[in-house]
Write a protein that holds these residues in place. Structure first.
Motif, PDB file in Angstrom:
ATOM      1  N   GLY A 175       0.741  -1.027   0.231  1.00  0.00           N
ATOM      2  CA  GLY A 175      -0.641  -0.243  -0.056  1.00  0.00           C
ATOM      3  C   GLY A 175       0.123   1.138   0.076  1.00  0.00           C
ATOM      4  O   GLY A 175       1.653   1.204   0.099  1.00  0.00           O
ATOM      5  N   ALA A 176       0.363   2.218  -0.380  1.00  0.00           N
ATOM      6  CA  ALA A 176       1.114   3.884  -0.528  1.00  0.00           C
ATOM      7  C   ALA A 176      -0.169   4.821   0.372  1.00  0.00           C
ATOM      8  O   ALA A 176      -1.431   4.333   0.079  1.00  0.00           O
ATOM      9  CB  ALA A 176       1.178   4.105  -1.854  1.00  0.00           C
ATOM     10  N   TYR A 177       0.687   5.697   0.999  1.00  0.00           N
ATOM     11  CA  TYR A 177      -0.370   6.207   1.545  1.00  0.00           C
ATOM     12  C   TYR A 177       0.548   7.537   1.402  1.00  0.00           C
ATOM     13  O   TYR A 177       1.564   7.825   1.904  1.00  0.00           O
ATOM     14  CB  TYR A 177      -0.362   6.028   3.394  1.00  0.00           C
ATOM     15  N   GLU A 178      -0.286   9.243   1.270  1.00  0.00           N
ATOM     16  CA  GLU A 178       0.572  10.380   1.762  1.00  0.00           C
ATOM     17  C   GLU A 178       0.672  10.286   2.964  1.00  0.00           C
ATOM     18  O   GLU A 178       0.776  10.174   4.050  1.00  0.00           O
ATOM     19  CB  GLU A 178      -0.582  11.420   1.326  1.00  0.00           C
ATOM     20  N   LYS A 179       1.852  11.153   3.621  1.00  0.00           N
ATOM     21  CA  LYS A 179       2.359  10.998   4.684  1.00  0.00           C
ATOM     22  C   LYS A 179       1.568  11.628   5.752  1.00  0.00           C
ATOM     23  O   LYS A 179       1.554  13.308   5.443  1.00  0.00           O
ATOM     24  CB  LYS A 179       3.660  11.788   4.428  1.00  0.00           C
ATOM     25  N   PRO A 180       0.949  11.223   6.642  1.00  0.00           N
ATOM     26  CA  PRO A 180      -0.056  12.207   7.813  1.00  0.00           C
ATOM     27  C   PRO A 180       0.612  12.719   8.721  1.00  0.00           C
ATOM     28  O   PRO A 180       1.927  12.546   9.419  1.00  0.00           O
ATOM     29  CB  PRO A 180      -0.868  10.753   8.729  1.00  0.00           C
ATOM     30  N   GLU A 181       0.448  14.091   9.011  1.00  0.00           N
ATOM     31  CA  GLU A 181       0.848  14.428  10.100  1.00  0.00           C
ATOM     32  C   GLU A 181       0.259  14.050  10.852  1.00  0.00           C
ATOM     33  O   GLU A 181      -0.734  13.362  10.693  1.00  0.00           O
ATOM     34  CB  GLU A 181       0.040  16.383   9.736  1.00  0.00           C
ATOM     35  N   PRO A 222      -7.540  11.563  11.340  1.00  0.00           N
ATOM     36  CA  PRO A 222      -7.166   9.893  10.488  1.00  0.00           C
ATOM     37  C   PRO A 222      -8.471  10.142   9.952  1.00  0.00           C
ATOM     38  O   PRO A 222      -8.724   8.505   8.939  1.00  0.00           O
ATOM     39  CB  PRO A 222      -8.783   9.593  12.311  1.00  0.00           C
ATOM     40  N   SER A 223     -10.275  10.282  10.120  1.00  0.00           N
ATOM     41  CA  SER A 223     -10.729  10.167   8.645  1.00  0.00           C
ATOM     42  C   SER A 223      -9.942   9.819   7.901  1.00  0.00           C
ATOM     43  O   SER A 223     -10.278   9.357   6.726  1.00  0.00           O
ATOM     44  CB  SER A 223     -12.127  11.473   8.111  1.00  0.00           C
ATOM     45  N   SER A 224      -9.006  10.998   7.330  1.00  0.00           N
ATOM     46  CA  SER A 224      -8.207  10.906   5.643  1.00  0.00           C
ATOM     47  C   SER A 224      -7.791   9.847   5.895  1.00  0.00           C
ATOM     48  O   SER A 224      -8.014   8.985   4.109  1.00  0.00           O
ATOM     49  CB  SER A 224      -7.733  12.749   5.707  1.00  0.00           C
ATOM     50  N   PHE A 225      -6.861   9.207   5.974  1.00  0.00           N
ATOM     51  CA  PHE A 225      -5.815   8.828   6.557  1.00  0.00           C
ATOM     52  C   PHE A 225      -6.887   7.347   6.345  1.00  0.00           C
ATOM     53  O   PHE A 225      -6.460   6.282   5.622  1.00  0.00           O
ATOM     54  CB  PHE A 225      -5.482   8.396   7.877  1.00  0.00           C
ATOM     55  N   LEU A 226      -8.270   6.672   7.226  1.00  0.00           N
ATOM     56  CA  LEU A 226      -8.758   5.929   7.292  1.00  0.00           C
ATOM     57  C   LEU A 226      -9.211   5.625   5.596  1.00  0.00           C
ATOM     58  O   LEU A 226      -9.346   4.358   5.375  1.00  0.00           O
ATOM     59  CB  LEU A 226     -10.081   5.573   7.914  1.00  0.00           C
ATOM     60  N   GLU A 227      -9.909   6.703   4.827  1.00  0.00           N
ATOM     61  CA  GLU A 227     -10.428   6.304   4.002  1.00  0.00           C
ATOM     62  C   GLU A 227      -9.245   6.265   2.658  1.00  0.00           C
ATOM     63  O   GLU A 227      -9.395   5.334   1.357  1.00  0.00           O
ATOM     64  CB  GLU A 227     -11.164   7.483   2.977  1.00  0.00           C
ATOM     65  N   GLU A 228      -8.082   6.610   2.929  1.00  0.00           N
ATOM     66  CA  GLU A 228      -7.310   5.432   2.019  1.00  0.00           C
ATOM     67  C   GLU A 228      -6.621   4.667   2.170  1.00  0.00           C
ATOM     68  O   GLU A 228      -6.232   3.953   1.126  1.00  0.00           O
ATOM     69  CB  GLU A 228      -5.718   6.612   2.419  1.00  0.00           C
ATOM     70  N   ILE A 229      -7.593   3.704   2.770  1.00  0.00           N
ATOM     71  CA  ILE A 229      -6.934   2.434   3.274  1.00  0.00           C
ATOM     72  C   ILE A 229      -7.398   1.549   1.587  1.00  0.00           C
ATOM     73  O   ILE A 229      -6.922   0.867   0.873  1.00  0.00           O
ATOM     74  CB  ILE A 229      -7.547   1.460   4.328  1.00  0.00           C
ATOM     75  N   SER A 230      -8.526   1.375   1.909  1.00  0.00           N
ATOM     76  CA  SER A 230      -9.250   1.137   0.804  1.00  0.00           C
ATOM     77  C   SER A 230      -8.884   1.271  -0.633  1.00  0.00           C
ATOM     78  O   SER A 230      -9.149   1.285  -2.231  1.00  0.00           O
ATOM     79  CB  SER A 230     -11.034   1.507   0.820  1.00  0.00           C
ATOM     80  N   HIS A 231      -8.073   2.390  -1.240  1.00  0.00           N
ATOM     81  CA  HIS A 231      -7.833   3.308  -2.229  1.00  0.00           C
ATOM     82  C   HIS A 231      -5.922   2.826  -2.265  1.00  0.00           C
ATOM     83  O   HIS A 231      -5.385   3.347  -2.902  1.00  0.00           O
ATOM     84  CB  HIS A 231      -7.568   4.156  -2.485  1.00  0.00           C
ATOM     85  N   SER A 232      -5.046   2.127  -0.782  1.00  0.00           N
ATOM     86  CA  SER A 232      -4.054   1.767  -1.183  1.00  0.00           C
ATOM     87  C   SER A 232      -3.138   1.538  -2.311  1.00  0.00           C
ATOM     88  O   SER A 232      -2.046   1.434  -1.862  1.00  0.00           O
ATOM     89  CB  SER A 232      -4.071   2.168   0.607  1.00  0.00           C
ATOM     90  N   ARG A 233      -3.417   0.209  -2.255  1.00  0.00           N
ATOM     91  CA  ARG A 233      -2.939  -0.806  -2.848  1.00  0.00           C
ATOM     92  C   ARG A 233      -1.834  -0.064  -4.613  1.00  0.00           C
ATOM     93  O   ARG A 233      -2.196   0.394  -5.027  1.00  0.00           O
ATOM     94  CB  ARG A 233      -4.352  -1.974  -3.975  1.00  0.00           C
TER      95      ARG A 233
END
Length: 393
Positions: A144-150, A167-178
């Motif tokens: 998975g790939a994610y934006e660097k969270p603060e 947190p909501s932004s990070f959790l939203e990324e999970i389903s689109h992180s492949r």
């Protein structure tokens, strides 16, 4: 059932949080990403004394509280094809178990595209598959790939832990992180058969194309428009992990549902004048912007139907329309020329649709109206619409 010390678990989570931060900062422990390519330190992956101490502190704390733990290593995928480094393994996951409770630590690494990456949860043959119910560990199962969270420091039961500030932004990324890694080993084999063009013209084109792609990505990301590498740019990523030097342009795809009227003004503001606009939002839209020199940016808009996806093409002098059919696909992240960008997850099917079964063989003479394997005639634009659907600047 063994009673679990809640404060002990939180203390272990705090230690794990420190390790997570450490991995962000140390990058692959030994991989140093300078501006002009990769350089590997002579340490070949040795951790510094401070790094090793922090890891050992985590394991000692876990064992002291009665936890059993499992370390999951795998090869650094970016080193495939490098004879002296391809076998190097890095830690990807740690599983801590106490009675019926488990803590899953997913190790994130900072990549040269200024994002975070984690590897897959993949057990080796000798590992205990009953250690925990692995099928229930959904987070981190695939790369998975994610934006660097603060990160935000918070207190839970008087223990300091860090969480994403949003947190909501990070959790939203999970389903689109492949995430799909570039096929480095295959790219190396390709260049053994077809030596790379190292001429000054090729080097200069790649430099301009990389700069254009970076500017295009920045512009579309600022607009919130999702895009992916398409056509020759996608082929270059999949076949040789690089920009094809004789392609002479940068190709991006965008679903028509993500079209915004602000796209043209935004690119013009970024210093890329509109070269042509063919089609219309309802049918066969494509935009072309002029980059530096003779390098241009083509954005093709894709239309989804019941069993396929297509984009259109227009011949300016005749008004003829063309349609390029693709099997349905989803989007995954990848890294290309030090950028985090999307590609079709079903890349092979996408490339084969466009370039046929012989896509591995370079073809320098390419006619966009007849060479693609998936091209179809799609009629002619009515003459009274030409002023709207064929605009050349």
């Amino acid at each position: 059932m063994q009673k679990v010390n809640r404060n002990g678990v939180l203390a272990l989570l705090t230690a794990a949080s420190l390790v997570f931060l450490l991995c962000q900062l140390c990058y692959y422990q030994f991989y140093l990403p300078p501006k002009n390519g990769a350089v590997f330190s002579k340490g070949r992956g040795r951790q510094s004394g401070q790094d090793s101490t922090r890891w050992m502190d985590l394991f000692r704390a876990a064992e002291k509280m009665g936890f059993q733990w499992l370390k999951i290593l795998n090869k650094d995928p970016r080193l495939d094809g490098m004879d002296d480094l391809s076998g190097f393994e890095i830690p990807l996951h740690y599983i801590f178990k106490l009675a019926s409770h488990a803590i899953h630590l997913v190790v994130f690494y900072e990549r040269s595209g200024n994002y975070l990456w984690h590897g897959p949860l993949r057990l080796k043959q000798h590992m205990d598959r009953k250690f925990v119910p692995f099928r229930k560990l959904h987070f981190g199962r695939y790369p998975g790939a994610y934006e660097k969270p603060e990160l935000l420091l918070v207190s839970i039961d008087d223990l300091k832990v860090q969480i994403p500030k949003n947190p909501s932004s990070f959790l939203e990324e999970i389903s689109h992180s492949r995430f799909l890694e570039c096929r480095y080993r295959e790219a190396r084999a390709f260049f053994q058969l077809y030596p790379d063009d190292a001429s000054l013209d090729a080097v200069e084109f790649r430099k301009k194309a990389k700069s254009l792609l970076r500017l295009a990505a920045l512009t579309l990301n600022n607009l919130g428009v999702k895009f992916w590498l398409s056509s020759g740019t996608c082929l270059g990523w999949y076949r040789q992990c690089n920009i094809i030097p004789y392609s002479k342009d940068v190709d991006l795809g965008v679903f028509i549902r993500d079209y915004k009227a602000d796209i043209i003004p935004a690119f013009q503001k970024a210093g890329l004048p509109l070269k042509h606009k063919f089609g219309k939002v309802e049918d066969s839209l494509e935009l072309s912007f002029q980059g530096e020199g003779d390098v241009k940016l083509d954005i093709f808009f894709f239309y989804e139907e019941d069993n396929h996806i297509w984009n259109g093409g227009t011949q300016a002098k005749s008004g003829k329309k063309f349609k390029y059919l693709f099997p349905k696909f989803t989007l995954c992240w990848t890294e290309f020329v030090e950028l985090k960008v999307h590609v079709p997850c079903e890349t092979l099917q996408y490339v084969e649709a466009n370039y046929g079964p012989d896509w591995k063989v370079p073809v320098k003479m390419w006619d966009w109206k007849s060479s693609p394997s998936n091209v179809q005639d799609n009629g002619i634009w009515p003459v009274d619409e030409w002023d709207d659907v064929i605009q050349i600047y």
